[in-house]
Design an enzyme around this catalytic site. Structure first.
Site, PDB file in Angstrom:
ATOM      1  N   ALA A 150       1.054  -1.318   0.221  1.00 22.76           N
ATOM      2  CA  ALA A 150       0.112   0.028  -0.070  1.00 22.76           C
ATOM      3  C   ALA A 150       1.053   1.337   0.033  1.00 22.76           C
ATOM      4  O   ALA A 150       2.028   1.221   0.285  1.00 22.76           O
ATOM      5  CB  ALA A 150      -0.823  -0.024   1.282  1.00 22.76           C
ATOM      6  N   THR A 151       0.205   2.286  -0.249  1.00 24.30           N
ATOM      7  CA  THR A 151       1.120   3.723  -0.074  1.00 24.30           C
ATOM      8  C   THR A 151       0.099   4.592   0.406  1.00 24.30           C
ATOM      9  O   THR A 151      -1.167   4.682   0.526  1.00 24.30           O
ATOM     10  CB  THR A 151       1.396   4.170  -1.667  1.00 24.30           C
ATOM     11  OG1 THR A 151       0.128   4.332  -2.399  1.00 24.30           O
ATOM     12  CG2 THR A 151       2.161   3.119  -2.563  1.00 24.30           C
ATOM     13  N   ILE A 152       0.768   5.909   0.686  1.00 30.19           N
ATOM     14  CA  ILE A 152       0.012   6.937   1.022  1.00 30.19           C
ATOM     15  C   ILE A 152      -0.096   7.803  -0.022  1.00 30.19           C
ATOM     16  O   ILE A 152       1.039   8.195  -0.740  1.00 30.19           O
ATOM     17  CB  ILE A 152       0.822   7.704   2.524  1.00 30.19           C
ATOM     18  CG1 ILE A 152      -0.027   8.917   2.587  1.00 30.19           C
ATOM     19  CG2 ILE A 152       2.119   7.808   2.097  1.00 30.19           C
ATOM     20  CD1 ILE A 152       0.590   9.699   3.959  1.00 30.19           C
ATOM     21  N   SER A 153      -0.967   8.484  -0.275  1.00 39.28           N
ATOM     22  CA  SER A 153      -1.475   9.151  -1.639  1.00 39.28           C
ATOM     23  C   SER A 153      -0.548  10.327  -1.647  1.00 39.28           C
ATOM     24  O   SER A 153       0.061  10.803  -0.555  1.00 39.28           O
ATOM     25  CB  SER A 153      -2.809   9.362  -1.948  1.00 39.28           C
ATOM     26  OG  SER A 153      -3.602   8.351  -1.808  1.00 39.28           O
ATOM     27  N   HIS A 158      -4.586  14.471  -2.155  1.00 41.72           N
ATOM     28  CA  HIS A 158      -5.500  14.330  -0.886  1.00 41.72           C
ATOM     29  C   HIS A 158      -5.928  15.839  -0.861  1.00 41.72           C
ATOM     30  O   HIS A 158      -7.282  16.000  -0.254  1.00 41.72           O
ATOM     31  CB  HIS A 158      -4.398  14.366   0.415  1.00 41.72           C
ATOM     32  CG  HIS A 158      -4.327  12.905   0.773  1.00 41.72           C
ATOM     33  ND1 HIS A 158      -3.079  12.494   1.102  1.00 41.72           N
ATOM     34  CD2 HIS A 158      -5.106  11.850   0.634  1.00 41.72           C
ATOM     35  CE1 HIS A 158      -3.304  11.185   1.525  1.00 41.72           C
ATOM     36  NE2 HIS A 158      -4.362  10.756   1.192  1.00 41.72           N
ATOM     37  N   SER A 183      -2.859   4.354   6.077  1.00 42.84           N
ATOM     38  CA  SER A 183      -1.854   4.703   7.393  1.00 42.84           C
ATOM     39  C   SER A 183      -2.805   6.024   8.021  1.00 42.84           C
ATOM     40  O   SER A 183      -2.423   6.293   9.269  1.00 42.84           O
ATOM     41  CB  SER A 183      -0.587   5.564   6.767  1.00 42.84           C
ATOM     42  OG  SER A 183      -0.919   6.757   6.207  1.00 42.84           O
ATOM     43  N   ASP A 242     -14.725  -4.384   4.592  1.00 38.82           N
ATOM     44  CA  ASP A 242     -14.462  -4.519   2.850  1.00 38.82           C
ATOM     45  C   ASP A 242     -15.133  -3.149   2.479  1.00 38.82           C
ATOM     46  O   ASP A 242     -16.343  -2.859   2.560  1.00 38.82           O
ATOM     47  CB  ASP A 242     -15.247  -5.532   2.545  1.00 38.82           C
ATOM     48  CG  ASP A 242     -15.193  -5.442   0.921  1.00 38.82           C
ATOM     49  OD1 ASP A 242     -14.569  -4.521   0.059  1.00 38.82           O
ATOM     50  OD2 ASP A 242     -15.464  -6.721   0.515  1.00 38.82           O
TER      51      ASP A 242
END
Length: 324
Positions: A150-153, A158, A183, A242
């Site tokens: 996963a990543t932080i945008s 944002h 996160s 989900d």
């Protein structure tokens, strides 16, 4: 001459237009093969979208462009968008040396404009929501890995979404949903905005390890630590579920943010959107043209959809596909 400058720009920025090779990793270098591939006519056609980031260098009237990050399990570099409709061409260049520098750059580049979103992004320090090994990149306008594929945008994405949702988050007693909370950064910003109006925010993430990380990050952040709780009455609640099915327990929502692309708007999310509410969601198939779409439901329940800008997101998927 223009052709040469475009080619040079594409060489320098190839990671924004190409998938990683099998041997590449996020943050890694770009191979000669990748550079040559982007100059191939077929590749150029496929990634015409990316040219919108550079067009303002060659036109005299104002032009705009924006782009998205690959959230969750993306195999891509973050790619610039094809639309010239929304954010200024300085997207992807809003870097800073501190959180205040970052917010200042987003403001100067016309990406962040609403007072509430500005205050939230100023108060919530992005460095607290990245992994320690990426702390030196916390204020760069780019995504960073946060584990679990996963990543932080990227900050500019944002900022754009907060601006689009601001009037719905900042309603008395508002209820907001962040699908794919990662996160915890965007959910924290939304909660900071909502708290002044007695509102509540739920962040949904389908990987429990990320939910635990997000809670730890929020608790370490004095700007929002006291907003976090486990009950439905908490200003900020982070849950594992989900996200494609929303979170019915706290529905309906005035504002919904979705951080991955769906073929269409999931019916569960549309059902959980309150009359008079707004959702921001990327719509489109993976590796094809996608749009960031603003979905509004009027007081009579009628739904309208407005494309905001071209984007490139990974698919809205399940846990097994992201982190087997």
């Amino acid at each position: 001459m223009i052709k040469a400058r475009v080619k040079g720009t594409l060489r320098a920025s190839v990671c924004f237009a190409l998938p990683f090779s099998a041997s590449s990793k996020p943050g890694g270098g770009v191979s000669r093969r990748q550079v040559l591939a982007v100059l191939n006519p077929a590749r150029l056609l496929a990634f015409t979208a990316s040219l919108s980031l550079f067009l303002p260098r060659f036109v005299t009237k104002p032009a705009t462009a924006t782009s998205t990050n690959p959230s969750n399990h993306s195999p891509f570099c973050a790619q610039p968008a094809r639309s010239l409709r929304t954010a200024p061409a300085m997207a992807w260049r809003s870097h800073g040396n501190s959180n205040s520098d970052l917010v200042g750059a987003l403001r100067r580049n016309g990406i962040l404009s609403s007072p509430g979103a500005i205050a939230a992004m100023t108060a919530v320090d992005r460095a607290k929501y990245v992994l320690p090994e990426f702390s030196s990149e916390a204020y760069q306008d780019s995504p960073q890995p946060i584990g679990f594929n996963a990543t932080i945008s990227a900050p500019h994405m944002h900022a754009m979404c907060l601006d689009l949702l601001r009037t719905h988050i900042e309603r008395p007693g508002s209820s907001s949903l962040d699908v794919g909370s990662g996160s915890g950064y965007l959910a924290a910003c939304m909660a900071r905005m909502a708290s002044a109006y007695g509102g509540r925010v739920v962040g949904v993430e389908h990987i429990d390890g990320l939910t635990s990380m997000a809670k730890k990050n929020v608790r370490s952040d004095p700007a929002v630590a006291d907003l976090l709780g486990d009950g439905a009455d908490a200003t900020l609640q982070l849950v594992t579920a989900d996200g494609r099915k929303g979170f019915a327990a706290s529905a309906p929502y005035d504002a919904i943010h979705v951080g991955a692309a769906a073929d269409g708007v999931p019916p569960e999310l549309l059902e959980q959107l309150k009359a008079g509410g707004r959702m921001v969601i990327p719509v489109g198939k993976p590796n094809r043209a996608q749009e960031l779409v603003q979905v509004d439901k009027d007081e009579n329940g009628r739904v309208s959809m407005k494309p905001i800008t071209g984007v490139r997101y990974v698919p809205l998927t399940d846990q097994a596909a992201q982190w087997p």
